[in-house]
Design a protein around this motif. Structure first.
Motif, short mmCIF file in Angstrom:
data_model
loop_
_atom_site.label_atom_id
_atom_site.label_comp_id
_atom_site.label_asym_id
_atom_site.label_seq_id
_atom_site.Cartn_x
_atom_site.Cartn_y
_atom_site.Cartn_z
N VAL A 213 0.87 -1.17 0.00
CA VAL A 213 0.00 0.00 0.00
C VAL A 213 0.91 1.22 0.00
N TYR A 214 0.69 2.10 -0.95
CA TYR A 214 1.52 3.28 -1.11
C TYR A 214 0.80 4.50 -0.54
N TYR A 215 1.52 5.25 0.26
CA TYR A 215 0.96 6.42 0.94
C TYR A 215 1.73 7.68 0.55
N CYS A 216 1.00 8.78 0.48
CA CYS A 216 1.66 10.06 0.37
C CYS A 216 1.49 10.81 1.69
N ALA A 217 2.40 11.69 1.94
CA ALA A 217 2.39 12.44 3.19
C ALA A 217 2.92 13.84 2.94
N ALA A 218 2.58 14.74 3.82
CA ALA A 218 3.00 16.13 3.64
C ALA A 218 3.13 16.83 4.99
N GLY A 219 3.92 17.87 4.98
CA GLY A 219 4.03 18.67 6.19
C GLY A 219 5.25 19.54 6.18
N PRO A 220 5.42 20.36 7.19
CA PRO A 220 6.61 21.18 7.31
C PRO A 220 7.86 20.32 7.40
N ASP A 221 8.95 20.82 6.95
CA ASP A 221 10.22 20.09 7.01
C ASP A 221 10.59 19.84 8.47
N SER A 222 10.64 18.57 8.83
CA SER A 222 10.95 18.20 10.21
C SER A 222 12.45 18.05 10.43
N GLY A 223 13.22 18.17 9.34
CA GLY A 223 14.64 17.95 9.44
C GLY A 223 15.04 16.55 9.01
N SER A 224 14.07 15.67 8.89
CA SER A 224 14.32 14.31 8.44
C SER A 224 13.34 13.98 7.33
N PRO A 225 13.83 13.40 6.23
CA PRO A 225 12.90 13.03 5.16
C PRO A 225 12.08 11.80 5.51
N TYR A 226 12.45 11.11 6.59
CA TYR A 226 11.84 9.82 6.91
C TYR A 226 10.67 9.90 7.88
N SER A 227 10.53 11.00 8.58
CA SER A 227 9.52 11.07 9.62
C SER A 227 9.06 12.50 9.83
N GLY A 228 8.05 12.63 10.67
CA GLY A 228 7.58 13.96 11.06
C GLY A 228 6.53 14.55 10.15
N TYR A 229 5.97 13.75 9.24
CA TYR A 229 4.95 14.28 8.34
C TYR A 229 3.64 14.47 9.10
N LYS A 230 3.02 15.60 8.86
CA LYS A 230 1.82 15.94 9.62
C LYS A 230 0.55 15.37 9.00
N TYR A 231 0.52 15.28 7.70
CA TYR A 231 -0.69 14.84 7.00
C TYR A 231 -0.39 13.60 6.17
N TRP A 232 -1.37 12.68 6.16
CA TRP A 232 -1.21 11.43 5.42
C TRP A 232 -2.43 11.16 4.56
N GLY A 233 -2.20 10.59 3.39
CA GLY A 233 -3.28 10.12 2.55
C GLY A 233 -3.72 8.75 2.99
N GLN A 234 -4.76 8.24 2.36
CA GLN A 234 -5.36 6.98 2.80
C GLN A 234 -4.65 5.76 2.22
N GLY A 235 -3.81 5.94 1.24
CA GLY A 235 -3.08 4.83 0.67
C GLY A 235 -3.76 4.26 -0.56
N THR A 236 -2.95 3.73 -1.45
CA THR A 236 -3.46 3.07 -2.64
C THR A 236 -2.66 1.79 -2.85
N LEU A 237 -3.35 0.69 -3.12
CA LEU A 237 -2.71 -0.62 -3.19
C LEU A 237 -2.12 -0.87 -4.57
N VAL A 238 -0.88 -1.28 -4.57
CA VAL A 238 -0.20 -1.70 -5.79
C VAL A 238 0.16 -3.17 -5.63
N THR A 239 -0.26 -3.98 -6.57
CA THR A 239 0.07 -5.40 -6.58
C THR A 239 0.86 -5.71 -7.83
N VAL A 240 2.05 -6.27 -7.64
CA VAL A 240 2.90 -6.62 -8.77
C VAL A 240 2.91 -8.13 -8.91
N SER A 241 2.44 -8.60 -10.04
CA SER A 241 2.35 -10.04 -10.27
C SER A 241 3.60 -10.53 -11.00
N SER A 242 3.99 -11.75 -10.65
CA SER A 242 5.22 -12.31 -11.27
C SER A 242 4.89 -13.04 -12.56
#
Length: 121
Positions: free
Chosen positions: A92-121
């Motif tokens: 499930v892929y999510y987007c997020a947004a917010g002020p720069d917390s100093g880290s690209p990995y955390s501290g996002y204030k707002y999150w989307g609901q997610g969208t599922l990506v399934t990759v078949s072999s």
């Protein structure tokens, strides 16, 4: 601010995807927009981020070279393109947004609901 991710679905291995994140509300030029994913049974993983105003991008090593994040300021959207997809990209892929917390990995204030990506072999 509300975020709406879209574009998920079923993709064959080796294919590509383009996900979009539409933001409603005010996005400040100093803000960071990020993409994450969470595979079944795994922790959430950072994919990359873009600075809304300057457009600078930063990617996780695991997806670098296969991923491109871009934004369309006039539409308040941020896109994620991924190529050479593998079954392990299924998540499930999510987007997020917010002020720069100093880290690209955390501290996002707002999150989307997610969208599922399934990759078949």
């Amino acid at each position: 601010v509300q975020l709406q991710a879209s574009g998920g679905g079923l993709v064959q291995a080796g294919g590509s995807l383009r996900l979009s994140c539409a933001a409603s509300g005010r996005i400040f030029s100093s803000w960071i927009m990020g993409w994450f994913r969470q595979a079944p049974g795994k922790e959430r993983e950072f994919i990359g981020r873009i600075r809304w105003g300057a457009g600078q991008t930063y990617y996780a090593d695991s997806v670098k070279g296969r991923s491109t994040i871009s934004r369309v300021n006039a539409k308040n959207t941020v896109d994620l393109q991924m190529t050479s997809l593998k079954p392990e990209d299924t998540a499930v892929y999510y987007c997020a947004a917010g002020p720069d917390s100093g880290s690209p990995y955390s501290g996002y204030k707002y999150w989307g609901q997610g969208t599922l990506v399934t990759v078949s072999s």
